[in-house]
Design a protein around this motif. Structure first.
Motif, PDB file in Angstrom:
ATOM      1  N   PRO A  74      58.144 -21.199  24.567  1.00 49.79           N
ATOM      2  CA  PRO A  74      59.354 -20.704  25.226  1.00 49.79           C
ATOM      3  C   PRO A  74      59.547 -21.421  26.567  1.00 49.79           C
ATOM      4  O   PRO A  74      58.680 -21.352  27.443  1.00 49.79           O
ATOM      5  CB  PRO A  74      59.068 -19.213  25.428  1.00 49.79           C
ATOM      6  N   LEU A  91      67.072 -21.153  25.883  1.00 50.59           N
ATOM      7  CA  LEU A  91      68.370 -20.491  25.773  1.00 50.59           C
ATOM      8  C   LEU A  91      69.532 -21.360  26.240  1.00 50.59           C
ATOM      9  O   LEU A  91      70.684 -21.078  25.941  1.00 50.59           O
ATOM     10  CB  LEU A  91      68.358 -19.179  26.574  1.00 50.59           C
ATOM     11  N   LEU A 146      64.925 -14.341  26.357  1.00 54.85           N
ATOM     12  CA  LEU A 146      64.352 -15.004  25.191  1.00 54.85           C
ATOM     13  C   LEU A 146      63.435 -13.981  24.517  1.00 54.85           C
ATOM     14  O   LEU A 146      62.313 -13.751  24.942  1.00 54.85           O
ATOM     15  CB  LEU A 146      63.586 -16.260  25.617  1.00 54.85           C
ATOM     16  N   GLN A 179      62.594 -13.885  18.616  1.00 52.02           N
ATOM     17  CA  GLN A 179      62.854 -15.318  18.459  1.00 52.02           C
ATOM     18  C   GLN A 179      61.549 -16.088  18.294  1.00 52.02           C
ATOM     19  O   GLN A 179      61.468 -17.040  17.508  1.00 52.02           O
ATOM     20  CB  GLN A 179      63.653 -15.836  19.655  1.00 52.02           C
TER      21      GLN A 179
END
Length: 326
Positions: free
Chosen positions: A265, A286, A309, A313
């Motif tokens: 991430p 994102l 986030l 996901q």
């Protein structure tokens, strides 16, 4: 240091019999000894940022009798060129950096548009000036030994896993704007713990606060390794991971070099310069108007790039990488 292996691999391809020695900080030795291309790691006797002119001169004189044909200097600082200069190595290659005329005699101007990736900038130094790079560069790949893995397991008092292992790397030395929230990590950890996986938390002593929070949110069901392992032990233990979730950090690059399935991430940083190099990677970002900002802390105070986030996901990205296990 992980990405420098791209250079070492290219040198070995061109010169199969060459001896490649790497002069680098002591902390990086566990990385270098897991690179088959490296003959010897030589510890720098001075700290990061230390000018240490006398020590650099003495080390250069010490290396002068080793018969090196070429030195490739990866850092761009002026002082980093001193050792190879005092070692009187015939060919001293590097980017111009801090105007290192005289110190380096194969001095090259860096066109950042031609080489946008760090690995491309390293790779270009393996070839003659202005040579075209290969269409596909070799990526880092560590070599780990079973004996070292067993030693690391014994030191941490962990049995060799018989169930899948999720490795989480929730720290980031750069700052909180690169750290996916601990509550999101805990949500992912609880999902896999409930399915019978083991969850191992990796990080330095500085990451202990966040790993403690994650483990507490998981009813202390995780194995918290933060601050307990050496870098060598962390590498060897991570080689056992079925899946890794990591912030944009050094451990992210370690996981990629170990060819572990990896989800990253991204928040304030971007994968456009130093991405994880593996075929088994899912990068999540994102792309908000305010990101990437490249700040240590969110200048707007909301950290939406990471807070928004969602764990779902990451879970979906893991399922895409591990369809047979989930």
């Amino acid at each position: 240091m992980v990405m420098a292996q791209v250079l070492f691999k290219l040198l070995r391809q061109q010169h199969p019999d060459a001896g490649i020695d790497v002069l680098a900080p002591t902390w990086s030795r566990p990385i270098l000894v897991r690179m088959p291309e490296v003959r010897r790691a030589i510890d720098l006797p001075f700290g990061h940022g230390e000018f240490a002119f006398g020590k650099r001169r003495a080390l250069g004189k010490q290396l002068a009798d080793t018969g090196y044909d070429q030195a490739i200097v990866l850092p761009n600082s002026w002082k980093s060129g001193l050792v190879s200069y005092f070692a009187d190595i015939p060919q001293r290659t590097g980017w111009r950096g801090e105007m290192r005329y005289g110190l380096l005699n194969d001095l090259r101007p860096l066109d950042k548009t031609r080489y946008p990736l760090m690995i491309e900038r390293f790779a270009a130094l393996a070839f003659a000036r202005d040579s075209a790079l290969p269409d596909k560069l070799p990526w880092p790949q560590f070599s780990v030994r079973a004996d070292d893995i067993d030693s690391a397991l014994a030191a941490m008092q962990i049995d060799r896993p018989t169930t899948p292992v999720l490795a989480l790397c929730p720290g980031a030395e750069f700052g909180p704007a690169k750290r996916w929230p601990d509550r999101h990590y805990a949500a992912v950890a609880n999902h896999y713990l409930d399915q019978g996986w083991q969850v191992w938390l990796f990080g330095s002593a500085k990451d202990r606060d966040v790993t403690t929070l994650i483990n507490a949110a998981c009813a202390d069901r995780c194995v918290d390794l933060s601050g307990r392992t050496s870098l060598a032990q962390a590498i060897d233990l991570m080689s056992l991971a079925t899946q890794v979730v990591s912030n944009d950090s050094g451990l992210m690059h370690v996981a990629a070099a170990l060819q572990r399935p990896l989800v990253v991430p991204y928040g304030s940083s971007s994968p456009k310069f130093t991405p994880p190099l593996s075929e088994q990677v899912r990068i999540l970002q994102l792309d908000l108007p305010c990101s990437p900002c490249f700040k240590r802390e969110c200048p707007l105070g909301h950290l939406n790039c990471l807070n928004q986030l969602a764990p779902s996901q990451v879970l979906n990205a893991i399922r895409a990488l591990q369809p047979r296990l989930l």
